[in-house]
Design an enzyme around this catalytic site. Structure first.
Site, short mmCIF file in Angstrom:
data_model
loop_
_atom_site.label_atom_id
_atom_site.label_comp_id
_atom_site.label_asym_id
_atom_site.label_seq_id
_atom_site.Cartn_x
_atom_site.Cartn_y
_atom_site.Cartn_z
N GLU A 38 0.28 -4.48 -3.41
CA GLU A 38 0.30 -4.36 -2.03
C GLU A 38 1.97 -4.34 -1.39
O GLU A 38 2.62 -4.90 -2.33
CB GLU A 38 -0.29 -5.72 -1.41
CG GLU A 38 -0.46 -5.62 0.28
CD GLU A 38 -0.81 -4.52 0.92
OE1 GLU A 38 -0.27 -3.57 0.81
OE2 GLU A 38 -1.94 -4.86 1.71
N HIS A 46 -9.70 -2.91 -2.43
CA HIS A 46 -10.33 -4.11 -3.07
C HIS A 46 -11.37 -4.76 -1.99
O HIS A 46 -11.37 -4.26 -0.98
CB HIS A 46 -9.22 -5.22 -3.17
CG HIS A 46 -8.63 -5.59 -1.82
ND1 HIS A 46 -9.09 -6.29 -1.08
CD2 HIS A 46 -7.37 -5.22 -1.43
CE1 HIS A 46 -8.29 -6.34 0.18
NE2 HIS A 46 -7.38 -5.75 0.09
#
Length: 213
Positions: free
Chosen positions: A88, A8
């Site tokens: 994550e 990201h």
């Protein structure tokens, strides 16, 4: 199969660690720099797709979904699948800045793979869920696109590669995360996975293992 792995773009948590004490990890937004990074990465990803329509799997966190949106590759996407297994590492509750600092120190001392964060995950836990994702990906039928884009997180991407290449835990822990909006391409050719470029290493692997590339 060819897999484009993209971390990201820069998020608030990348520039302000105390943001985790105010905002849930999954809700951290991109910064202005991150927005620009994602927009600039769009043409790069489009070129990597080489005109192929891709299956896109994205972590459901805000920063990954916003990165994908800003890439503006919708016409090249055969499908877009929010995939929680690509999220994550769960850091648990980080509302206390002092405790956050302690957990970061202990994680570094004991190793990112085996140290389990209180009320959260160890790297090994993330490794298990990315293994399940890859197993499902390998068993997709002929109707599934041969090109895959994965928009995920630094540690998660390293563990995806650890599983694909069978890297040791020592080697995994010697590698650095990709920079924000940095990519790697892995490809399955003649029964073997290849990596377009090695990951950066901050130390040699204690067991002498090296990256496949």
């Amino acid at each position: 199969m060819r897999i484009i792995l993209l971390r990201h773009a820069q998020s608030l948590g990348n520039v302000d660690e105390l943001a985790y004490t105010r905002i849930p990890d999954h809700a951290l937004p991109l910064t202005e720099t991150g927005t620009l990074q994602a927009k600039l990465a769009g043409p790069i990803v489009t070129k990597l797709l080489e005109g192929q329509r891709a299956a896109v799997y994205v972590s459901p966190y805000l920063r990954t979904r916003e990165t994908l949106r800003l890439l503006d590759i919708g016409p090249s996407c055969e499908r877009i699948v929010p995939e929680p297994r690509l999220r994550e590492q769960d850091w648990g509750n980080l509302q206390d800045p002092a405790d956050q600092e302690i957990q970061q120190r202990l994680r570094h001392e004991f190793g990112h793979f085996f140290y389990r964060l209180p009320f959260g995950e160890s790297g090994a836990d993330v490794d298990d869920r990315v293994a399940a994702f890859l197993s499902d990906l390998r068993t997709t039928g002929h109707e599934h696109p041969a090109t895959v884009v994965i928009v995920s997180h630094g540690l998660t991407i390293r563990l995806l590669c650890r599983r694909l290449f069978g890297w040791s835990v020592d080697l995994f822990e010697s590698l650095s995360n990709l920079d924000t909006c940095e990519y790697r391409v892995v490809e399955h050719v003649n029964g073997k996975w290849t990596l377009d470029r090695p990951f950066r290493q901050w130390r040699l692997s204690p067991d002498g293992a090296t990256q496949a590339h």
